[in-house]
Design a protein around this motif. Structure first.
Motif, PDB file in Angstrom:
ATOM      1  N   UNK A   1      39.656  20.881  53.244  1.00 28.70           N
ATOM      2  CA  UNK A   1      38.853  22.089  53.176  1.00 28.70           C
ATOM      3  C   UNK A   1      37.693  22.040  54.165  1.00 28.70           C
ATOM      4  N   UNK A   2      37.450  23.170  54.785  1.00 32.45           N
ATOM      5  CA  UNK A   2      36.329  23.315  55.705  1.00 32.45           C
ATOM      6  C   UNK A   2      35.640  24.641  55.404  1.00 32.45           C
ATOM      7  N   UNK A   3      34.332  24.624  55.449  1.00 29.20           N
ATOM      8  CA  UNK A   3      33.557  25.843  55.224  1.00 29.20           C
ATOM      9  C   UNK A   3      32.976  26.312  56.562  1.00 29.20           C
ATOM     10  N   UNK A   4      33.147  27.594  56.840  1.00 32.47           N
ATOM     11  CA  UNK A   4      32.667  28.185  58.090  1.00 32.47           C
ATOM     12  C   UNK A   4      31.675  29.294  57.738  1.00 32.47           C
ATOM     13  N   UNK A   5      30.473  29.202  58.310  1.00 28.73           N
ATOM     14  CA  UNK A   5      29.445  30.214  58.075  1.00 28.73           C
ATOM     15  C   UNK A   5      29.410  31.189  59.249  1.00 28.73           C
ATOM     16  N   UNK A   6      29.548  32.459  58.948  1.00 28.73           N
ATOM     17  CA  UNK A   6      29.474  33.487  59.984  1.00 28.73           C
ATOM     18  C   UNK A   6      28.018  33.609  60.438  1.00 28.73           C
ATOM     19  N   UNK A   7      27.750  33.422  61.742  1.00 32.83           N
ATOM     20  CA  UNK A   7      26.353  33.356  62.221  1.00 32.83           C
ATOM     21  C   UNK A   7      25.485  34.544  61.829  1.00 32.83           C
ATOM     22  N   UNK A   8      25.980  35.757  62.004  1.00 31.33           N
ATOM     23  CA  UNK A   8      25.146  36.931  61.758  1.00 31.33           C
ATOM     24  C   UNK A   8      24.920  37.219  60.287  1.00 31.33           C
ATOM     25  N   UNK A   9      26.006  37.342  59.533  1.00 27.61           N
ATOM     26  CA  UNK A   9      25.911  37.731  58.124  1.00 27.61           C
ATOM     27  C   UNK A   9      25.590  36.564  57.202  1.00 27.61           C
ATOM     28  N   UNK A  10      25.829  35.329  57.675  1.00 27.08           N
ATOM     29  CA  UNK A  10      25.703  34.109  56.868  1.00 27.08           C
ATOM     30  C   UNK A  10      26.746  34.047  55.745  1.00 27.08           C
ATOM     31  N   UNK A  11      27.777  34.905  55.852  1.00 21.24           N
ATOM     32  CA  UNK A  11      28.881  34.822  54.892  1.00 21.24           C
ATOM     33  C   UNK A  11      29.594  33.485  55.061  1.00 21.24           C
ATOM     34  N   UNK A  12      30.040  32.929  53.932  1.00 20.49           N
ATOM     35  CA  UNK A  12      30.696  31.625  53.948  1.00 20.49           C
ATOM     36  C   UNK A  12      32.190  31.788  53.716  1.00 20.49           C
ATOM     37  N   UNK A  13      33.003  31.198  54.597  1.00 18.46           N
ATOM     38  CA  UNK A  13      34.456  31.244  54.484  1.00 18.46           C
ATOM     39  C   UNK A  13      34.981  29.819  54.275  1.00 18.46           C
ATOM     40  N   UNK A  14      35.967  29.691  53.403  1.00 20.05           N
ATOM     41  CA  UNK A  14      36.561  28.380  53.142  1.00 20.05           C
ATOM     42  C   UNK A  14      38.032  28.403  53.531  1.00 20.05           C
ATOM     43  N   UNK A  15      38.464  27.378  54.279  1.00 16.99           N
ATOM     44  CA  UNK A  15      39.847  27.283  54.725  1.00 16.99           C
ATOM     45  C   UNK A  15      40.378  25.876  54.496  1.00 16.99           C
ATOM     46  N   UNK A  16      41.690  25.801  54.276  1.00 16.36           N
ATOM     47  CA  UNK A  16      42.392  24.532  54.335  1.00 16.36           C
ATOM     48  C   UNK A  16      42.879  24.382  55.769  1.00 16.36           C
ATOM     49  N   UNK A  17      42.409  23.358  56.463  1.00 16.57           N
ATOM     50  CA  UNK A  17      42.787  23.183  57.864  1.00 16.57           C
ATOM     51  C   UNK A  17      44.297  23.152  58.051  1.00 16.57           C
ATOM     52  N   UNK A  18      45.004  22.577  57.082  1.00 17.93           N
ATOM     53  CA  UNK A  18      46.459  22.475  57.189  1.00 17.93           C
ATOM     54  C   UNK A  18      47.148  23.830  57.101  1.00 17.93           C
ATOM     55  N   UNK A  19      46.430  24.841  56.620  1.00 17.71           N
ATOM     56  CA  UNK A  19      47.020  26.171  56.461  1.00 17.71           C
ATOM     57  C   UNK A  19      46.601  27.130  57.577  1.00 17.71           C
ATOM     58  N   UNK A  20      45.861  26.651  58.548  1.00 16.37           N
ATOM     59  CA  UNK A  20      45.511  27.491  59.696  1.00 16.37           C
ATOM     60  C   UNK A  20      46.598  27.338  60.748  1.00 16.37           C
ATOM     61  N   UNK A  21      47.338  28.395  60.986  1.00 14.75           N
ATOM     62  CA  UNK A  21      48.415  28.351  61.977  1.00 14.75           C
ATOM     63  C   UNK A  21      47.846  28.351  63.385  1.00 14.75           C
TER      64      UNK A  21
END
Length: 240
Positions: free
Chosen positions: A132-152
């Motif tokens: 799992x990796x969490x990515x913060x959108x710079x402008x909105x500061x919204x937080x997104x969580x992804x499983x690296x293995x599931x990113x095509x």
């Protein structure tokens, strides 16, 4: 506990494979439950009933439906299943590439390779655990969580990045360069300044493009072909 299937039309061979695999997995501290099928149609029926197998050990040439056709059906419902072909037909190894087996083992070499096969399976299954990796959108500061293995793959689209996963695309307002720094994932390859692709989803590498297992076609920038091939070989070696 992992679920495994063995599909072999010769009953004595199927029993031997089950017995020896069970012993080897136990030595390596893995709990694996086996279903044994002597007809490809039996295994196919379970697949169509959406029964999940983590590992499938399968002959290629069998009466009725063959192993490659079964594997194609498995891939439709689960791209993560590890398929190991155990066959006497060396000439069929090239026919299996399109369905991406984890291993192709000649039956006469099975005993000699068994002690290497099981640890390799264990390593690959561990590698596929969610990262799992969490990515913060710079402008909105919204937080997104992804499983690296599931990113095509990831595509830069103007000031945004589109992250493609089996569950659909997700758009984040960030630069690809910044996203690449956050990922810090050696399994990703950059064939073009606008793309990052996960090596596990590469089907074929051509002169000007990379074909992914989901059918996507990613361009290769001039001069990057040799680098891509090298990085992909490094990835496959880490998977061994």
């Amino acid at each position: 506990m992992y679920q495994a299937a063995i599909c072999e039309d010769e009953r004595d061979i199927a029993q031997y494979i089950e017995k020896t695999l069970a012993e080897e997995f136990s030595k390596n501290g893995m709990q694996v439950a086996f279903d044994v099928f002597n007809q490809g149609e039996q295994l196919l029926g379970m697949i169509h009933e959406h029964y999940h197998y983590d590992i499938v050990f399968m002959d290629i040439e069998m009466p009725g439906i063959d192993g490659i056709s079964i594997c194609k059906e498995i891939r439709k419902v689960n791209s993560e299943t590890l398929v190991i072909f155990i066959s006497n037909k060396d000439e069929l190894v090239f026919s299996t590439f399109e369905v991406q087996p984890f291993r192709f083992i000649r039956k006469s070499h099975y005993d000699a390779l068994l002690s290497e096969l099981v640890p390799a399976i264990q390593t690959e299954l561990n590698r596929r655990q969610p990262k799992l990796i969490q990515i913060t959108e710079p402008g909105s500061k919204d937080l997104f969580s992804f499983d690296l293995n599931q990113i095509t793959y990831i595509e830069a689209q103007g000031k945004n990045c589109c992250i493609y996963t089996p569950n659909g695309p997700v758009i984040i307002k960030t630069k690809l360069m910044d996203l690449e720094e956050q990922l810090q994932a050696p399994d990703f390859i950059k064939p073009h300044r606008s793309y990052l692709i996960h090596s596990k989803y590469i089907a074929t590498i051509h002169k000007n493009e990379v074909n992914l297992t989901d059918g996507s076609i990613i361009p290769i920038s001039r001069g990057r072909l040799d680098m891509i091939k090298h990085e992909f070989l490094q990835y496959t070696n880490r998977s061994l």
